[in-house]
Design a protein around this motif. Structure first.
Motif, PDB file in Angstrom:
ATOM      1  N   THR A 122     -27.044  16.862 108.810  1.00 59.03           N
ATOM      2  CA  THR A 122     -25.858  16.796 107.955  1.00 59.03           C
ATOM      3  C   THR A 122     -25.174  18.149 107.857  1.00 59.03           C
ATOM      4  OG1 THR A 122     -27.218  17.101 105.964  1.00 59.03           O
ATOM      5  CG2 THR A 122     -26.744  14.854 106.634  1.00 59.03           C
ATOM      6  N   THR A 123     -25.937  19.232 107.987  1.00 57.82           N
ATOM      7  CA  THR A 123     -25.332  20.563 108.026  1.00 57.82           C
ATOM      8  C   THR A 123     -24.452  20.712 109.264  1.00 57.82           C
ATOM      9  OG1 THR A 123     -27.231  21.507 106.834  1.00 57.82           O
ATOM     10  CG2 THR A 123     -25.821  23.041 108.035  1.00 57.82           C
ATOM     11  N   LEU A 124     -24.926  20.206 110.394  1.00 55.39           N
ATOM     12  CA  LEU A 124     -24.126  20.247 111.622  1.00 55.39           C
ATOM     13  C   LEU A 124     -22.845  19.422 111.468  1.00 55.39           C
ATOM     14  CD1 LEU A 124     -26.964  19.869 114.286  1.00 55.39           C
ATOM     15  CD2 LEU A 124     -25.693  21.958 113.732  1.00 55.39           C
ATOM     16  N   LEU A 125     -22.935  18.287 110.791  1.00 54.86           N
ATOM     17  CA  LEU A 125     -21.740  17.491 110.519  1.00 54.86           C
ATOM     18  C   LEU A 125     -20.711  18.319 109.753  1.00 54.86           C
ATOM     19  CD1 LEU A 125     -23.250  14.066 109.315  1.00 54.86           C
ATOM     20  CD2 LEU A 125     -22.125  14.497 111.505  1.00 54.86           C
ATOM     21  N   ALA A 126     -21.185  19.041 108.745  1.00 57.43           N
ATOM     22  CA  ALA A 126     -20.279  19.872 107.940  1.00 57.43           C
ATOM     23  C   ALA A 126     -19.645  20.967 108.782  1.00 57.43           C
ATOM     24  CB  ALA A 126     -21.033  20.473 106.761  1.00 57.43           C
ATOM     25  N   PHE A 127     -20.439  21.590 109.658  1.00 61.57           N
ATOM     26  CA  PHE A 127     -19.885  22.615 110.556  1.00 61.57           C
ATOM     27  C   PHE A 127     -18.715  22.033 111.358  1.00 61.57           C
ATOM     28  CE2 PHE A 127     -24.206  25.007 111.052  1.00 61.57           C
ATOM     29  CZ  PHE A 127     -24.039  25.554 109.796  1.00 61.57           C
ATOM     30  N   TYR A 128     -18.946  20.883 111.962  1.00 60.35           N
ATOM     31  CA  TYR A 128     -17.911  20.285 112.812  1.00 60.35           C
ATOM     32  C   TYR A 128     -16.652  19.970 111.998  1.00 60.35           C
ATOM     33  CZ  TYR A 128     -15.326  17.085 115.746  1.00 60.35           C
ATOM     34  OH  TYR A 128     -14.321  16.488 116.448  1.00 60.35           O
ATOM     35  N   ILE A 129     -16.826  19.373 110.829  1.00 65.55           N
ATOM     36  CA  ILE A 129     -15.680  18.959 110.022  1.00 65.55           C
ATOM     37  C   ILE A 129     -14.890  20.167 109.516  1.00 65.55           C
ATOM     38  CG2 ILE A 129     -15.024  17.729 107.901  1.00 65.55           C
ATOM     39  CD1 ILE A 129     -17.530  15.942 108.421  1.00 65.55           C
ATOM     40  N   LYS A 131     -14.017  22.778 111.131  1.00 70.03           N
ATOM     41  CA  LYS A 131     -13.446  23.537 112.242  1.00 70.03           C
ATOM     42  C   LYS A 131     -11.965  23.882 112.055  1.00 70.03           C
ATOM     43  CE  LYS A 131     -12.410  19.544 115.235  1.00 70.03           C
ATOM     44  NZ  LYS A 131     -12.350  18.607 114.092  1.00 70.03           N
ATOM     45  N   ASP A 132     -11.247  23.084 111.283  1.00 69.44           N
ATOM     46  CA  ASP A 132      -9.825  23.340 111.069  1.00 69.44           C
ATOM     47  C   ASP A 132      -9.531  23.944 109.698  1.00 69.44           C
ATOM     48  OD1 ASP A 132      -9.103  22.254 113.604  1.00 69.44           O
ATOM     49  OD2 ASP A 132      -9.302  20.235 112.765  1.00 69.44           O
ATOM     50  N   CYS A 133     -10.574  24.378 109.004  1.00 67.23           N
ATOM     51  CA  CYS A 133     -10.413  24.917 107.651  1.00 67.23           C
ATOM     52  C   CYS A 133     -10.182  26.428 107.658  1.00 67.23           C
ATOM     53  CB  CYS A 133     -11.642  24.591 106.807  1.00 67.23           C
ATOM     54  SG  CYS A 133     -11.803  22.849 106.377  1.00 67.23           S
ATOM     55  N   ASP A 134      -9.760  26.922 106.505  1.00 63.99           N
ATOM     56  CA  ASP A 134      -9.663  28.365 106.292  1.00 63.99           C
ATOM     57  C   ASP A 134     -10.970  28.924 105.739  1.00 63.99           C
ATOM     58  OD1 ASP A 134      -6.783  28.572 106.896  1.00 63.99           O
ATOM     59  OD2 ASP A 134      -6.533  27.395 105.058  1.00 63.99           O
ATOM     60  N   TYR A 135     -11.657  28.122 104.923  1.00 63.75           N
ATOM     61  CA  TYR A 135     -12.910  28.555 104.298  1.00 63.75           C
ATOM     62  C   TYR A 135     -13.966  27.455 104.405  1.00 63.75           C
ATOM     63  CZ  TYR A 135     -10.593  32.553 102.109  1.00 63.75           C
ATOM     64  OH  TYR A 135      -9.914  33.725 101.895  1.00 63.75           O
ATOM     65  N   LEU A 136     -15.184  27.877 104.712  1.00 65.75           N
ATOM     66  CA  LEU A 136     -16.359  27.013 104.677  1.00 65.75           C
ATOM     67  C   LEU A 136     -17.316  27.570 103.642  1.00 65.75           C
ATOM     68  CD1 LEU A 136     -18.357  24.845 105.676  1.00 65.75           C
ATOM     69  CD2 LEU A 136     -18.982  26.409 107.539  1.00 65.75           C
ATOM     70  N   ILE A 137     -17.601  26.787 102.630  1.00 62.81           N
ATOM     71  CA  ILE A 137     -18.515  27.200 101.567  1.00 62.81           C
ATOM     72  C   ILE A 137     -19.804  26.418 101.734  1.00 62.81           C
ATOM     73  CG2 ILE A 137     -18.878  27.325  99.074  1.00 62.81           C
ATOM     74  CD1 ILE A 137     -15.774  27.446  98.852  1.00 62.81           C
ATOM     75  N   LEU A 138     -20.854  27.124 102.096  1.00 60.74           N
ATOM     76  CA  LEU A 138     -22.137  26.512 102.430  1.00 60.74           C
ATOM     77  C   LEU A 138     -23.144  26.739 101.319  1.00 60.74           C
ATOM     78  CD1 LEU A 138     -22.649  27.584 106.170  1.00 60.74           C
ATOM     79  CD2 LEU A 138     -22.185  25.277 105.343  1.00 60.74           C
ATOM     80  N   GLU A 139     -23.606  25.669 100.724  1.00 64.37           N
ATOM     81  CA  GLU A 139     -24.666  25.764  99.726  1.00 64.37           C
ATOM     82  C   GLU A 139     -26.009  25.566 100.413  1.00 64.37           C
ATOM     83  OE1 GLU A 139     -26.459  22.856  96.360  1.00 64.37           O
ATOM     84  OE2 GLU A 139     -24.271  23.080  96.361  1.00 64.37           O
ATOM     85  N   ALA A 140     -26.877  26.550 100.310  1.00 65.01           N
ATOM     86  CA  ALA A 140     -28.203  26.426 100.907  1.00 65.01           C
ATOM     87  C   ALA A 140     -28.948  25.253 100.295  1.00 65.01           C
ATOM     88  CB  ALA A 140     -28.993  27.719 100.716  1.00 65.01           C
ATOM     89  N   GLY A 141     -29.879  24.679 101.069  1.00 61.14           N
ATOM     90  CA  GLY A 141     -30.696  23.595 100.555  1.00 61.14           C
ATOM     91  C   GLY A 141     -31.728  24.154  99.593  1.00 61.14           C
ATOM     92  N   LEU A 142     -32.964  24.301 100.057  1.00 57.03           N
ATOM     93  CA  LEU A 142     -33.984  24.863  99.170  1.00 57.03           C
ATOM     94  C   LEU A 142     -34.327  26.304  99.531  1.00 57.03           C
ATOM     95  CD1 LEU A 142     -36.876  24.944 100.859  1.00 57.03           C
ATOM     96  CD2 LEU A 142     -36.796  22.503 100.443  1.00 57.03           C
ATOM     97  N   GLY A 143     -33.776  26.817 100.605  1.00 60.00           N
ATOM     98  CA  GLY A 143     -34.224  28.125 101.060  1.00 60.00           C
ATOM     99  C   GLY A 143     -33.146  29.171 101.174  1.00 60.00           C
ATOM    100  N   GLY A 144     -33.287  29.994 102.169  1.00 65.22           N
ATOM    101  CA  GLY A 144     -32.379  31.093 102.412  1.00 65.22           C
ATOM    102  C   GLY A 144     -32.451  31.501 103.859  1.00 65.22           C
ATOM    103  N   GLU A 145     -33.408  32.353 104.173  1.00 62.59           N
ATOM    104  CA  GLU A 145     -33.514  32.915 105.515  1.00 62.59           C
ATOM    105  C   GLU A 145     -33.646  31.839 106.589  1.00 62.59           C
ATOM    106  OE1 GLU A 145     -36.070  36.323 107.931  1.00 62.59           O
ATOM    107  OE2 GLU A 145     -36.847  35.541 106.024  1.00 62.59           O
ATOM    108  N   PHE A 146     -34.462  30.836 106.370  1.00 59.22           N
ATOM    109  CA  PHE A 146     -34.684  29.806 107.381  1.00 59.22           C
ATOM    110  C   PHE A 146     -34.083  28.458 106.982  1.00 59.22           C
ATOM    111  CE2 PHE A 146     -38.198  32.851 108.045  1.00 59.22           C
ATOM    112  CZ  PHE A 146     -37.819  33.280 109.309  1.00 59.22           C
ATOM    113  N   ASP A 147     -33.107  28.496 106.102  1.00 60.76           N
ATOM    114  CA  ASP A 147     -32.393  27.287 105.740  1.00 60.76           C
ATOM    115  C   ASP A 147     -31.414  26.931 106.849  1.00 60.76           C
ATOM    116  OD1 ASP A 147     -31.850  25.604 103.100  1.00 60.76           O
ATOM    117  OD2 ASP A 147     -29.922  25.913 104.080  1.00 60.76           O
ATOM    118  N   ALA A 148     -31.165  25.649 107.036  1.00 65.02           N
ATOM    119  CA  ALA A 148     -30.242  25.218 108.092  1.00 65.02           C
ATOM    120  C   ALA A 148     -28.862  25.830 107.926  1.00 65.02           C
ATOM    121  CB  ALA A 148     -30.138  23.692 108.098  1.00 65.02           C
TER     122      ALA A 148
END
Length: 386
Positions: A122-129, A131-148
């Motif tokens: 689902t993170t990859l889906l968000a990346f693709y969608i 693609k035409d934006c000015d800003y992508l705001i990504l909320e980490a799941g449960l982690g940080g360094e190794f979060d998707a």
């Protein structure tokens, strides 16, 4: 069965929501393939224990309202999967999700489609969608360094309140958890409200680590002022998250109109859904503390349940002064604490349990305990999201 033939609903039903360990290789390889086809917009990564959802939504709403194409990726959802991808002021529509899904099916081989977890895909889906934006705001799941969500370079990192949670993945102390989360930073971090002063010390240590290991020059900024003086229409504790957003906007050199924030659609964060009924997806002691402050000097009926790995006794201990009675909402999930154990905990704390839920206009009701608790409660009362 080939995963390349399934629609998104069928594909996600094939995926497990839960896993015991994180293997970063599959999401990294998949993201690298995707990034050969698209460019990501300016990316703001939000990590922390509590407050990520409202921080991201305040920011995304504001950016959208002043004219920027903005995607806010969050998790989990309460009622419908589409809530996870909030594009230009609305939950994503089914057709756009399906287009993104078909694109990923075309570029990823069967092995990657099989190995990717629910959240990674689902993170990859968000990346693709995005693609035409000015800003992508990504909320980490449960982690940080190794979060998707950290598989792509972030232009700015926002650090919300950090506390004890997900210890099997992140570490058994605030310091270990903070380190894991902050090692996701690529350029600059803005640290929001913190319960534990040691988080700031960890930030300085991580800055040195990232310089030594990856030659990154990380800039550290802190929110100093949490007293925002305007007619704020949400729960008062959410001002802490808004303060982090304001600091972010200043760093982006964007003018601020505070009134715009009052129209932010925030679902399930101390949300009043009827005059005397509130829902909140908080599920840990940090969340319980702010809920206590919000309802102090009141008594309420708590509609509650908990995952077995959460510190439900501490949560109930914190909330006890404002609890009149507790209704254990029935949940069907293997991770949920056994009812008899939770009932025993209530008894040990001398908290009254009620066996059925009958609403009284003179009482205050709060559904609290997790996204799953809120989702089930909303189903029980047949609530439909506006």
């Amino acid at each position: 069965m080939s995963l390349k033939t399934l629609d998104l609903k069928g594909f996600l039903e094939h995926k497990t929501l839960y896993y015991d360990k994180i293997d970063y290789n599959y999401i990294k390889k998949s993201a690298d393939i995707l990034l050969n086809h698209i460019n990501l917009p300016f990316t703001i990564h939000i990590v922390g224990t509590n407050g990520k959802g409202t921080t991201g939504r305040f920011l995304a709403h504001y950016l959208y309202k002043i004219g920027f194409k903005t995607l806010h990726y969050s998790s989990p959802h309460i009622k419908k999967f589409n809530e996870r991808v909030w594009l230009n002021g609305f939950d994503i529509d089914d057709e756009s999700l399906e287009i993104a899904h078909k694109f990923l099916q075309n570029i990823l081989d069967e092995e990657l489609l099989e190995k990717l977890t629910y959240f990674e895909y689902t993170t990859l889906l968000a990346f693709y969608i995005s693609k035409d934006c000015d800003y992508l705001i990504l909320e980490a799941g449960l982690g940080g360094e190794f979060d998707a969500t950290n598989v792509v370079k972030n232009d700015l990192s926002l650090i919300t309140t950090i506390g004890i949670d997900h210890t099997s993945f992140l570490g058994d102390s605030v310091e270990k958890i903070a380190r894991t989360k902050m090692r996701s930073v690529d350029t600059k971090m803005i640290i929001g409200y913190q319960e534990f002063a040691s988080v700031y010390d960890v930030a300085n240590s991580v800055k040195l680590e990232l310089k030594d290991e990856f030659n990154k020059d990380i800039e550290i900024l802190r929110v100093e002022d949490f007293n925002i003086d305007y007619n704020f229409t949400f729960a008062s504790y959410l001002k802490r998250n808004l303060a982090l957003v304001l600091k972010c906007l200043k760093e982006l050199k964007i003018d601020i109109n505070l009134e715009i924030f009052n129209s932010t659609p925030i679902f399930g964060r101390c949300q009043k859904i009827k005059d005397n009924i509130f829902v909140d997806v908080g599920h840990n002691p940090l969340a319980a503390k702010v809920i206590f402050e919000e309802f102090k000097n009141k008594k309420l009926t708590l509609i509650y349940n908990s995952y077995a790995d959460k510190d439900y006794k501490e949560v109930l201990t914190i909330l006890k002064p404002i609890i009149d009675e507790v209704y254990i909402v029935p949940l069907e999930d293997r991770r949920v604490v056994k009812k008899e154990i939770l009932e025993s905990c209530l008894k040990s704390l001398d908290i009254k349990e009620i066996k059925s839920l009958e609403f009284d206009n003179k009482k205050i009701y709060l559904a609290f305990g997790s996204f799953l608790v809120v989702k089930r409660f909303l189903e029980l009362i047949s609530y439909e999201k506006p």
